[in-house]
Enzyme design. Structure first.
Site, PDB file in Angstrom:
ATOM      1  N   GLY A  25      -0.465 -19.697 -50.452  1.00  0.00           N
ATOM      2  CA  GLY A  25      -1.377 -18.644 -50.200  1.00  0.00           C
ATOM      3  C   GLY A  25      -0.791 -17.238 -49.901  1.00  0.00           C
ATOM      4  CB  THR A  26       2.435 -15.583 -50.611  1.00  0.00           C
ATOM      5  OG1 THR A  26       2.577 -15.803 -52.128  1.00  0.00           O
ATOM      6  CG2 THR A  26       3.494 -16.509 -49.685  1.00  0.00           C
ATOM      7  CG  ASN A  27      -0.370 -13.738 -55.006  1.00  0.00           C
ATOM      8  OD1 ASN A  27       0.015 -12.555 -55.122  1.00  0.00           O
ATOM      9  ND2 ASN A  27       0.545 -14.669 -55.415  1.00  0.00           N
ATOM     10  CG  MET A 104      -1.632 -24.476 -58.849  1.00  0.00           C
ATOM     11  SD  MET A 104      -1.136 -23.424 -59.920  1.00  0.00           S
ATOM     12  CE  MET A 104       0.216 -22.345 -59.013  1.00  0.00           C
ATOM     13  CB  ILE A 106      -8.260 -26.351 -66.156  1.00  0.00           C
ATOM     14  CG1 ILE A 106      -6.935 -26.416 -66.459  1.00  0.00           C
ATOM     15  CG2 ILE A 106      -8.973 -25.588 -67.159  1.00  0.00           C
ATOM     16  CD1 ILE A 106      -6.311 -25.073 -67.118  1.00  0.00           C
ATOM     17  CG  LEU A 107     -11.638 -22.417 -62.427  1.00  0.00           C
ATOM     18  CD1 LEU A 107     -11.525 -20.932 -62.126  1.00  0.00           C
ATOM     19  CD2 LEU A 107     -12.416 -23.089 -61.593  1.00  0.00           C
ATOM     20  CG  ASN A 121      -4.912 -16.148 -63.168  1.00  0.00           C
ATOM     21  OD1 ASN A 121      -4.771 -16.857 -62.013  1.00  0.00           O
ATOM     22  ND2 ASN A 121      -4.043 -16.388 -64.181  1.00  0.00           N
ATOM     23  CG  HIS A 123       0.464 -15.917 -65.555  1.00  0.00           C
ATOM     24  ND1 HIS A 123       0.457 -17.313 -65.570  1.00  0.00           N
ATOM     25  CD2 HIS A 123       1.513 -15.821 -66.563  1.00  0.00           C
ATOM     26  CE1 HIS A 123       1.417 -17.810 -66.085  1.00  0.00           C
ATOM     27  NE2 HIS A 123       2.139 -16.955 -66.902  1.00  0.00           N
TER      28      HIS A 123
HETATM   29  C1  GAR Z   1       2.092 -17.454 -57.581  1.00  0.00           C
HETATM   30  O1  GAR Z   1       3.399 -17.116 -57.878  1.00  0.00           O
HETATM   31  C2  GAR Z   1       0.995 -17.379 -58.647  1.00  0.00           C
HETATM   32  O2  GAR Z   1       1.319 -16.144 -59.482  1.00  0.00           O
HETATM   33  C3  GAR Z   1       1.358 -18.727 -59.324  1.00  0.00           C
HETATM   34  O3  GAR Z   1       1.163 -19.546 -58.504  1.00  0.00           O
HETATM   35  C4  GAR Z   1       1.921 -18.805 -57.200  1.00  0.00           C
HETATM   36  C5  GAR Z   1       1.047 -19.244 -56.061  1.00  0.00           C
HETATM   37  O4  GAR Z   1       1.633 -18.820 -54.588  1.00  0.00           O
HETATM   38  N1  GAR Z   1       0.249 -18.691 -60.197  1.00  0.00           N
HETATM   39  C6  GAR Z   1      -0.002 -19.500 -61.572  1.00  0.00           C
HETATM   40  O5  GAR Z   1       1.155 -19.857 -62.055  1.00  0.00           O
HETATM   41  C7  GAR Z   1      -1.245 -19.587 -62.077  1.00  0.00           C
HETATM   42  N2  GAR Z   1      -1.057 -19.846 -63.387  1.00  0.00           N
HETATM   43  P1  GAR Z   1       0.768 -18.422 -53.625  1.00  0.00           P
HETATM   44  O6  GAR Z   1      -0.129 -19.428 -53.240  1.00  0.00           O
HETATM   45  O7  GAR Z   1       1.856 -18.380 -52.602  1.00  0.00           O
HETATM   46  O8  GAR Z   1      -0.161 -17.107 -53.712  1.00  0.00           O
END
Ligand code: GAR
Length: 221
Positions: A25-27, A104, A106-107, A121, A123
């Site tokens: 969940g850093t995003n 992670m 698929i919806l 999203n 990516h």
């Molecule tokens: C992030 O790098 C995001 O871009 C990627 O997963 C990581 C989640 O990190 N997403 C994908 O690959 C989607 N296809 P987070 O939980 O620390 O935000």
């Protein structure tokens, strides 16, 4: 008497945001930090939905008094039932914008069409490189390093029925360096690109500054 009216008082409703997570969940944290700095203009994170009951992202939500829900694919026998359950949950919460921040699972078609051009999203590559089915998390960075590209980055985009194929909102490039491992590169892409462009894309949406046409966007800024 008050000198200024709040946006909601002049009929401008704040965009209700739900953030979907599966892991660290850093995003999500970047979105919360941006909100606390006043950088999510006219929007509010009101719900965090996790595909995983143990995701650390849920702690981040709780630490910031944001409501949480867990919805697992494996609790539904059929994919369509899962799709309906996610759609109903989000509709019942009056959510205006869904943000996939490291989600992670698929919806389904029902959910995607119910929230057309209202799902963003993040990516971790410059779409259309290193994207589509099977490209998630560290895999994306492994493939970029295997191919020997010199520049990668991140993309914030709307979600449509084509995996990583929806309208692109913002992209930011990040340089590959000698000695990079997938883990080192993932961290650089997050710091230099993802954590900046995701909150920015969300704010642009809440400010009604994104026009979508022919699977492309125009940013009014
Ligand atoms: C992030 O790098 C995001 O871009 C990627 O997963 C990581 C989640 O990190 N997403 C994908 O690959 C989607 N296809 P987070 O939980 O620390 O935000």
């Amino acid at each position: 008497t008050k000198a200024l009216l709040l946006p909601e008082e002049v009929g401008m409703k704040k965009t209700k945001i739900a953030v979907f997570v599966s892991g660290g969940g850093t995003n999500l944290q970047a979105l919360i930090d941006a909100q606390n700095r006043g950088e999510i203009k006219n929007g509010k994170i009101s719900l965090v939905v996790s595909s995983n009951p143990n995701a650390y992202a849920l702690e981040r939500a709780k630490n910031n008094s944001i409501a949480t829900e867990v919805i697992r694919r494996k609790d539904y026998a059929e994919f369509d039932e899962y799709d309906s359950a996610v759609t109903e949950l989000l509709k019942s919460k009056d959510v205006d914008l869904v943000v996939l921040a490291g989600f992670m699972t698929i919806l389904g078609k029902q959910f995607i069409s119910a929230f057309e051009n209202r799902i963003i999203n993040i990516h971790p590559s410059l779409i259309p490189s290193f994207c589509g089915e099977g490209y998630y998390g560290l895999r994306v960075h492994e493939e970029a390093l295997n191919r020997g590209v010199k520049v990668t980055g991140a993309t914030a985009h709307f979600v449509n029925e084509v995996c990583d194929g929806g309208p692109i909102i913002i992209q930011k490039a990040v340089e590959i360096q000698n000695g990079d491992t997938p883990e080192i590169l993932q961290k650089r892409v997050m710091e230099q690109a993802e954590w900046k462009i995701l909150p920015r894309a969300v704010s642009l949406f809440c400010e009604d500054k994104i026009i979508v046409k022919d699977n492309k966007t125009e940013i009014l800024d």
